[in-house]
Structures are given as structure tokens and as C-alpha cells.
Design an enzyme around this catalytic site. Structure first.
Site, PDB file in Angstrom:
ATOM      1  N   GLY A  93      40.143 -77.511  32.235  1.00  9.19           N
ATOM      2  CA  GLY A  93      39.602 -76.286  32.803  1.00  9.19           C
ATOM      3  C   GLY A  93      38.215 -76.064  32.255  1.00  9.19           C
TER       4      GLY A  93
ATOM      5  CE  LYS B 266      44.382 -70.666  30.090  1.00  7.58           C
ATOM      6  NZ  LYS B 266      43.425 -69.957  29.206  1.00  7.58           N
TER       7      LYS B 266
ATOM      8  CE  LYS C 182      39.164 -71.307  18.108  1.00 11.60           C
ATOM      9  NZ  LYS C 182      39.415 -72.357  19.081  1.00 11.60           N
TER      10      LYS C 182
ATOM     11  CD  GLU D  57      46.137 -70.538  25.572  1.00 13.15           C
ATOM     12  OE1 GLU D  57      46.478 -71.726  25.581  1.00 13.15           O
ATOM     13  OE2 GLU D  57      45.003 -70.159  25.203  1.00 13.15           O
TER      14      GLU D  57
END
Length: 316
Positions: free
Chosen positions: A9, A76, A185, A269
Site C-alpha cells: 500500500g 495490515k 516503535k 490496527e
């Protein structure tokens, strides 16, 4: 090195396009409209106010690609098992599978599907925004990618992959503390993802609201407490650091992936980001009320999107 970006994506195309510019043999695997536009006209990358064209292979079927040396997983989070299972044609005897997805828990899923010996972990701070099929805004300035073996070793295959990123001008680090990297992260995603989705604000106006910053820092502080309770070694020293890092090198119009998902009317998500903080907080006995509230808000928005779609369907 033959590379396939599984889930090409916005971010996957941005990363794959830059790697291809650096001389890597890259295949993108993604949705029909986007892949079709790339096949027809090439991939257009916008950085700053300038566009540049990249020619690379784009597919919608893994069988058309066959085994590769490296699969970079960027689907995803909630599609991980389904997507990797459907793309088993990419996996040969020497294939390495690398997750650069947002959130926590993907490596466990990949291990179950392809085997632990094939899986390495990583996180990237590179940004991507879909402008149109075949046209992606990319943010690489000051944006590091970190990769590592699950057992903490600095293996030859990890160093080979790092060399490919370096050849493309991408900042990359081989980590011997990849679990800490994943949590670092996660803190960045916790800082901005849900708040951008709830407010519907891109980064420029989002960062101009002091109350938003206060909420973000509180959510990150909870996540740090959860990680520390698990004995994870973090590079992030304080909660505000994650808030600042999330926007570094990105333009004011940049939109968090969670906001991009909601604008498209698709699921987010959230369960792998703020929801992961809540789940691990429950396991370690660390309270996470701010993250719990952010999860509830995003879930409410998702439910509203589903209801709106159902109403429109009935009206049609």
C-alpha cells in the site's frame, strides 16, 4: 537479492520504490487498482514537492512472482495470517520473512505460518501516504529502519539485508535488541495513531493542540511502564521523546496510517497498537486508562463507519 513487498500500500510502495531505485530487484504485491496503475505507468514517488517515476514489477498474485529471497510483510496487522498463508508461493528454501508492520505480535503469527527459522523482526520509521493509485508520498529523511534476529544475534542474512537498504540511501541499523526496538516503535504509534484518527487531523494541526500532546504523552507513559514491567530494554528515555520522534522529517499534511484507514472506511490496527498496551498491561498489572479510552474511541468510530455503510446500503 529478490525482494517482494507483501502488502504494497502506501508504506510498502514507498519503501519498495526507494529500494528499487537503489538497485534492488523488487516486486510489489498488493491491491488491483494500485498494482494496475504501477504496471501501466510506473510508480510515482512524491518527496517534498517533486515527483519522480520508478519502474518495478507489480502483482496481485504471489504465484506470478514465485520464491524470493526476502519477503517484507507490510499488510495490515489483522490480515497477517491470511495474507502470508495465501502468499506461500513466495517462500522457498532460503527465503527470509521480515515484518515491518506497526504494532506488537506479528512475529508470533509469522512463526506459526512459515517457521521461526525464517522470521526476522524489524520496525521502520519511513512514512508513506497514498495520493492516488500508483502515486505515493514518501518520507525518508531522518527515518530509520531497524532489523534483527529474534534471538538477538547479528546474523549474516540480517547484515545482507541491511546492505541492500544502505545501497538505496535508507538509514538502517542491525539491532541485537529487536524486542526493545519493537516496543520503541510501538511508543511512536501509540503517540499519534489513535489521536490522529479520533481528531481526523494530519500532523501539522495535530501537533498544534497542547491538549492532544498532553494526552499523547500520557498514553506513551503508560506503554513505557508496561514495557518496563516486562523487563524490556527501551531506547526511549521519556514519553515526550516518542511524540517528537513521530513527526520528525514528515510534512504537516502527513496523515497517520490509522487516520488513512478511517478515511477509507476500513478497520484500523488499534488492537495491535494501543490495544496491545492494554492487553500487556493487564498481564503485568499495570493500569492503562488512557490507552483503554483511546481504544474505545477508535472502536466507536469503526462501529459508526460500519453503521453508515449499512445505512447507505439499505438506501441504495
Amino acid at each position: 537479492m529478490r525482494i517482494c513487498v507483501l502488502g504494497a500500500g502506501a508504506l510498502g510502495s514507498a519503501l519498495g520504490g526507494v529500494l528499487a531505485e537503489g538497485g534492488a530487484d523488487v516486486r510489489l504485491l498488493g491491491r488491483v487498482a494500485h498494482m494496475g496503475a504501477i504496471v501501466q505507468d510506473g510508480l510515482t514517488l512524491r518527496e517534498g514537492q517533486r515527483d519522480r517515476k520508478v519502474r518495478l514489477q507489480a502483482h496481485t498474485d504471489a504465484a506470478a512472482i514465485g520464491p524470493v529471497d526476502l519477503v517484507i510483510v507490510l499488510v495490515k496487522s489483522f490480515h497477517t495470517r491470511e495474507a502470508v498463508t495465501a502468499a506461500r508461493a513466495l517462500v522457498g528454501p532460503e527465503t527470509t520473512v521480515l515484518s515491518l508492520q506497526n504494532g506488537l505480535g506479528h512475529e508470533d503469527i509469522l512463526t506459526e505460518v512459515v517457521g521461526r527459522d525464517r522470521v526476522i523482526a524489524g520496525k521502520t520509521y519511513v512514512g508513506g501516504v497514498m495520493l492516488a493509485p500508483g502515486h505515493v508520498r514518501v518520507g525518508t529523511l531522518g527515518k530509520e529502519t531497524l532489523i534483527g534476529e529474534l534471538d538477538g544475534t547479528a546474523s549474516g542474512r540480517v547484515r545482507q539485508i541491511a546492505a541492500v537498504f544502505e545501497a538505496a540511501g535508507l538509514a538502517i541499523t542491525v539491532s541485537t535488541n529487536i524486542l526493545g526496538v519493537i516496543w520503541d516503535k510501538l511508543l511512536v504509534n501509540v503517540a499519534t495513531g489513535a489521536l490522529s484518527g479520533i481528531t481526523r487531523l494530519p500532523y501539522g494541526p495535530l501537533y498544534a493542540v497542547p491538549e492532544v500532546e498532553d494526552c499523547a504523552i500520557a498514553a506513551v507513559a503508560e506503554a513505557i511502564a508496561v514495557a518496563q514491567a516486562q523487563g524490556v530494554t527501551l531506547a526511549t528515555r521519556d514519553a515526550r521523546e516518542a511524540w517528537v520522534k513521530a513527526a520528525e522529517g514528515l510534512p504537516p499534511e502527513f496523515k497517520a496510517s490509522m487516520l488513512q484507514s478511517l478515511e477509507k472506511g476500513s478497520a484500523t490496527e488499534i488492537d495491535f497498537i494501543n490495544g496491545a498496551v492494554v492487553r500487556w498491561g493487564e498481564r503485568t498489572g499495570v493500569p492503562t486508562p488512557v490507552n483503554r479510552a483511546l481504544v474505545a474511541c477508535i472502536k466507536g468510530i469503526e462501529a459508526g463507519l460500519g453503521r453508515d455503510a449499512a445505512v447507505l446500503g439499505r438506501a441504495a
